[in-house]
Design a protein around this motif. Structure first.
Motif, PDB file in Angstrom:
ATOM      1  N   LEU A   1       0.854  -1.191   0.000  1.00  0.00           N
ATOM      2  CA  LEU A   1       0.000   0.000   0.000  1.00  0.00           C
ATOM      3  C   LEU A   1       0.890   1.241   0.000  1.00  0.00           C
ATOM      4  N   TRP A   2       1.989   1.113   0.689  1.00  0.00           N
ATOM      5  CA  TRP A   2       2.969   2.200   0.765  1.00  0.00           C
ATOM      6  C   TRP A   2       4.356   1.582   0.759  1.00  0.00           C
ATOM      7  N   LYS A   3       5.225   2.112  -0.074  1.00  0.00           N
ATOM      8  CA  LYS A   3       6.574   1.555  -0.172  1.00  0.00           C
ATOM      9  C   LYS A   3       7.595   2.538   0.372  1.00  0.00           C
ATOM     10  N   LYS A   4       8.478   2.011   1.188  1.00  0.00           N
ATOM     11  CA  LYS A   4       9.580   2.824   1.689  1.00  0.00           C
ATOM     12  C   LYS A   4      10.509   3.174   0.524  1.00  0.00           C
ATOM     13  N   ALA A   5      10.980   4.400   0.509  1.00  0.00           N
ATOM     14  CA  ALA A   5      11.892   4.824  -0.550  1.00  0.00           C
ATOM     15  C   ALA A   5      13.317   4.811  -0.038  1.00  0.00           C
ATOM     16  N   GLU A   6      14.198   4.323  -0.848  1.00  0.00           N
ATOM     17  CA  GLU A   6      15.611   4.357  -0.484  1.00  0.00           C
ATOM     18  C   GLU A   6      16.077   5.813  -0.551  1.00  0.00           C
ATOM     19  N   PRO A   7      17.158   6.141   0.168  1.00  0.00           N
ATOM     20  CA  PRO A   7      17.607   7.546   0.224  1.00  0.00           C
ATOM     21  C   PRO A   7      17.836   8.168  -1.153  1.00  0.00           C
ATOM     22  N   GLN A   8      18.357   7.373  -2.101  1.00  0.00           N
ATOM     23  CA  GLN A   8      18.680   7.947  -3.412  1.00  0.00           C
ATOM     24  C   GLN A   8      17.447   8.090  -4.320  1.00  0.00           C
ATOM     25  N   HIS A   9      16.341   7.573  -3.847  1.00  0.00           N
ATOM     26  CA  HIS A   9      15.105   7.611  -4.628  1.00  0.00           C
ATOM     27  C   HIS A   9      14.608   9.051  -4.794  1.00  0.00           C
ATOM     28  N   ILE A  10      14.257   9.444  -6.009  1.00  0.00           N
ATOM     29  CA  ILE A  10      13.822  10.826  -6.228  1.00  0.00           C
ATOM     30  C   ILE A  10      12.340  11.026  -5.909  1.00  0.00           C
ATOM     31  N   MET A  11      11.525  10.055  -6.338  1.00  0.00           N
ATOM     32  CA  MET A  11      10.086  10.237  -6.188  1.00  0.00           C
ATOM     33  C   MET A  11       9.633   9.702  -4.835  1.00  0.00           C
TER      34      MET A  11
END
Length: 522
Positions: free
Chosen positions: A198-208
């Motif tokens: 439902l919600w995905k954690k973003a890695e630090p380098q992820h822009i969006m």
RNA sequence: GGUGCUUUGGCCGAGUGGUUAGGCACAGGUCUGCAAAACCUGCUACAGCAGUUCGAUCCUGCUAGGCACCUCCA
């Protein structure tokens, strides 16, 4: 109002369409993920639901048609490993993700405009509804159908399935799903392989990424349609459409989310269009065997022997029922091109016949088209007539059968087969005047106006987009053909044939009839 | 492996328990200076086997082939 039947995927049966609010229809269709050019496979739902939209309006409904743009959250491969499609494209091309979205949204709109697909009433974007999506994730958590794991939130399918049926739409049981689900490499944050994000954690380098109670991240793909559907169409709405490939898991997950969060499946009629195939195989981005719409329109693709106009594509799609697979081939497209042209020629002849008989013939579809302005009036001026003014039984029959076909699960191929019967009658009238009464002609004009142009959304590509240049060309043509007629009268065949050949090279075809020469611009 | 769909004449593609779908292509004809268009005529198929039935392409079963989904996909 005429009865309309639609095949509901939930029951696998044709059902009488009964809207929630009489006279009103809420309709949601899954739109494209904008990370590449639209291909023939996108044209199918584009045209199919456009016809549904037009038909519903023509039948007298007030329709709110929502078709989303997916610009975030759509991952490649497995949801745990995959990269966001937009983000990947942006990385590869060194662009801001929103630049990718902007470009391909524009190109998608352009392709749809050329296919004469009317713009939807609302076209929401996933990235514009992050707050709403976060709120829904919270609600699903509160309801106990989701869990937090390492900064991500997953839907608890097993728990949901104890109370509801996960698989109700695609007709499978959770046991089946378990058997078929590939085992992951053990690093998953999910409790079970069939759980979805439902919600995905973003890695630090992820822009969006966006801030949320669970940390920076982005919404899962299945969530956006649930959320935006509810926002614009309400807790329950009438029709949800999309490609058959979205049935599982995408639409199944939507139903599960809806039940978990608002206590209802949310959708009354699920409608699914079938796939376009090439050499019997599904045409798709992941298979790399697709032909984009710009390529189709320009003919620049190795499997294409020629270019095909947007209306040829539209007609090709209309000639098959939306629930059948449609196989691409040059031969089939060429056949469609000829059939389409035949109908358009008859439409032009009908206009002549109508004006000769003193029948008002607005005949739409010939005027310049500009879908940039949302000109719904182009196909909305009439509601479906309950009776027709025809005198001949044959024409009454055609009229009835066309509407019967359209209302029978949108059977456009059958409707077209009766349109071809009408074409034959028009051609006969052109040969031998006086076979049709004024009422007959009125009925035919209506049929072309309301159905061929209005509901089926075909338009005459041969007519000029610009009234002024059309006038100039027709003046020039009168002059040239006048000279040719003189040559013919003097039996100067070499000259008259040379004029005809020259015009043909310019894309203008000349035909000699009893009443003099006619011409059509390719 | 699981689930579901599908197999129609040269091609595309509807549909039905008994009657011509339609388009394209092809052949012959009418018309025409020729051509094109149009019109007329012809081409009548439903994978195979067995069953239900007075009768099946359409229902049932089996066999063979194809496809989709089960992972992102319109």
């Amino acid at each position: 109002m005429r009865d309309l039947y639609l095949t509901n995927t939930l029951t696998r049966k044709k059902e009488l369409f009964i809207p929630i609010n009489p006279g009103h229809v809420g309709m949601y269709v899954c739109g494209p993920t904008v990370y590449g050019d639209a291909h023939l496979g996108h044209a199918r739902p584009g045209v199919t639901y456009d016809v549904m939209f037009r038909l519903l309006r023509h039948l007298g409904y007030k329709v709110r048609y929502v078709r989303n743009i997916t610009d975030v959250g759509h991952l490649e491969h497995d949801a745990d490993e995959g990269e966001d499609k937009i983000a990947k494209k942006a990385r590869l091309e060194q662009l801001e993700p929103m630049e990718v979205v902007q470009e391909y949204t524009f190109r998608y709109h352009d392709a749809m405009r050329r296919l004469n697909v009317a713009p939807p009433s609302i076209e929401p974007r996933a990235s514009g509804h992050i707050i709403e999506q976060i709120e829904v994730v919270k609600k699903i958590l509160e309801a106990g159908f989701a869990y937090i794991s390492n900064g991500s939130v997953y839907f608890d399918v097993e728990k949901y399935n104890k109370e509801f049926h996960y698989g109700i739409l695609s007709g499978r049981s959770l046991d089946d799903t378990m058997e078929g689900t590939r085992s992951l490499d053990g690093q998953s944050d999910k409790h079970a392989p069939y759980d979805f994000a439902l919600w995905k954690k973003a890695e630090p380098q992820h822009i969006m990424k966006w801030p949320s109670p669970w940390g920076d991240g982005f919404p899962g793909w299945h969530l956006e349609c649930s959320v935006m559907g509810e926002k614009y169409l309400g807790n329950e709405f009438d029709i949800h459409g999309g490609g058959m490939d979205l049935m599982f898991p995408h639409h199944e997950c939507e139903i599960a989310q809806n039940e978990a969060w608002r206590g209802t499946q949310g959708v009354h009629y699920w409608v699914h269009n079938n796939m376009v195939t090439i050499n019997g195989q599904k045409m798709g981005k992941s298979l790399g065997n697709f032909i984009t719409l710009p390529e189709l329109f320009s003919g620049e693709h190795k499997v294409l022997t020629q270019a095909y106009t947007p209306m040829t594509i539209r007609f090709f799609i209309l000639q098959a029922h939306y629930r059948s697979t449609l196989d691409f081939s040059n031969e089939a497209l060429q056949a469609a091109e000829k059939g389409y042209k035949r109908i358009m020629q008859a439409a032009r002849d009908l206009r002549e016949i109508a004006s000769g008989a003193g029948v008002a013939s607005p005949i739409r579809g010939t005027e310049g088209h500009n879908a940039c302005q949302m000109d719904y009036n182009e196909f909305l001026s009439d509601t479906a007539p309950e009776s027709c003014p025809a005198d001949s039984e044959g024409i009454k029959d055609i009229f009835t059968k066309v509407y019967d076909a359209l209302c029978d699960d949108m059977n456009t191929p059958i409707a077209l087969s009766y349109i071809f019967d009408a074409v034959k009658l028009i051609n006969t009238e052109k040969e031998k005047k006086g076979t049709l009464t004024k009422g007959d002609i009125e009925t035919l004009v209506r049929l072309f106006d309301d159905v061929v142009y209005g509901v089926l959304g075909l338009r005459d590509e041969a007519s000029s987009d610009n009234g002024k240049s059309e006038k100039t060309i027709s003046g020039l043509m009168d002059m040239v053909l006048d000279e040719r007629a003189k040559a013919k009268a003097e039996k100067d065949w070499p000259l008259s044939d040379s004029i005809r050949d020259h015009l043909k090279a310019l894309g203008i075809e000349v035909k000699d009839t009893k009443d003099g020469a006619e011409w059509t611009l390719d």
